[in-house]
Design an enzyme around this catalytic site. Structure first.
Site, short mmCIF file in Angstrom:
data_model
loop_
_atom_site.label_atom_id
_atom_site.label_comp_id
_atom_site.label_asym_id
_atom_site.label_seq_id
_atom_site.Cartn_x
_atom_site.Cartn_y
_atom_site.Cartn_z
N PHE A 10 1.03 -1.23 -0.06
CA PHE A 10 0.01 -0.04 -0.10
C PHE A 10 0.93 1.27 -0.15
CE2 PHE A 10 -2.22 -3.40 2.13
CZ PHE A 10 -3.54 -3.25 1.66
N ASP A 11 0.49 2.26 -0.62
CA ASP A 11 0.84 3.75 -0.24
C ASP A 11 0.19 3.78 1.06
OD1 ASP A 11 1.87 6.40 -0.68
OD2 ASP A 11 -0.12 6.68 -0.92
N CYS A 12 1.06 4.52 1.85
CA CYS A 12 0.44 5.07 3.09
C CYS A 12 -0.32 6.17 3.13
CB CYS A 12 1.70 5.14 3.96
SG CYS A 12 1.13 5.03 5.83
N TYR A 13 0.10 7.35 2.77
CA TYR A 13 -0.68 8.67 3.40
C TYR A 13 -1.64 8.99 2.09
CZ TYR A 13 2.99 8.66 6.75
OH TYR A 13 3.69 8.36 7.68
N LYS A 151 8.49 8.67 -5.38
CA LYS A 151 7.36 8.11 -6.10
C LYS A 151 6.74 9.32 -7.03
CE LYS A 151 5.15 5.97 -3.18
NZ LYS A 151 4.08 5.26 -2.61
#
Length: 192
Positions: A10-13, A151
């Protein structure tokens, strides 16, 4: 039924953590201390334009990215933010909260046997502060600090792929720009 994937990253934020609320709240509190009122939507719009530009200028710590982004957003909003006060945004990151469905979903995925990971444009210490909000342990953590890039540059994805070996991998993210497009261009299945 056989699972299609072994690992879900997952991307977090913005994906697991409500970064819009975190950013808006941090800006509002810092501006109020300076006697300035800011519009939540204007903050988020300016932030969305400024942060990718700051990240693209070359690697620097995410704390530095957030401070420079905060300064530039404040200028756009007519708020003279001093360099000394610009750390407010990075200081607020560990307090940003998960979306309401984040922990129940992560718990179900972990119970189903998926390995879980985070690929995030952040410093290690900021992510460490955020991890306390999750009810699961992540098997893989890849940060901008580790790969020395942000990214949509491919560093996070290459590092994760090396860790994966032959495991089947799905990446989950909210940002088309930061995650979905670069992962897709590398042949990584993505859930948006």
């Amino acid at each position: 039924m056989e699972r299609l994937f072994d690992v879900i990253t997952f991307d977090c934020y913005g994906t697991l953590i409500d970064w819009e609320e975190g950013i808006g709240t941090a800006f509002a509190a810092a501006a109020a201390l300076a006697g300035v009122m800011v519009d939540h939507a204007a903050v988020l719009h300016a932030y969305g334009e400024v942060e990718p530009t700051v990240e693209a200028e070359g690697y620097r710590s995410y704390r530095a990215v957030l401070a420079e982004t905060a300064r530039r957003v404040a200028v756009r909003l007519g708020w003279p933010l001093t360099e000394k006060r610009a750390s407010f945004l990075a200081d607020s990151v560990p307090d940003w909260q998960p979306f309401a469905d984040t922990n129940p979903a992560l718990t179900r995925l972990a119970a189903a046997g998926y390995r879980l990971g985070i690929l995030s444009n952040v410093d290690d210490d900021l992510l460490a502060g955020t991890l306390r909000h999750f009810g699961v342990t992540f098997d893989l953590l890849v940060t901008a600090e580790q790969v020395r890039s942000y990214k949509p540059a491919p560093g996070h994805f290459h590092a994760a792929r090396r860790w994966m070996g032959g495991w089947r991998w799905l990446h989950v993210a909210q940002s088309l720009f930061h995650d979905v497009s670069p992962a897709g261009s590398l042949g990584i299945p993505v859930a948006w």
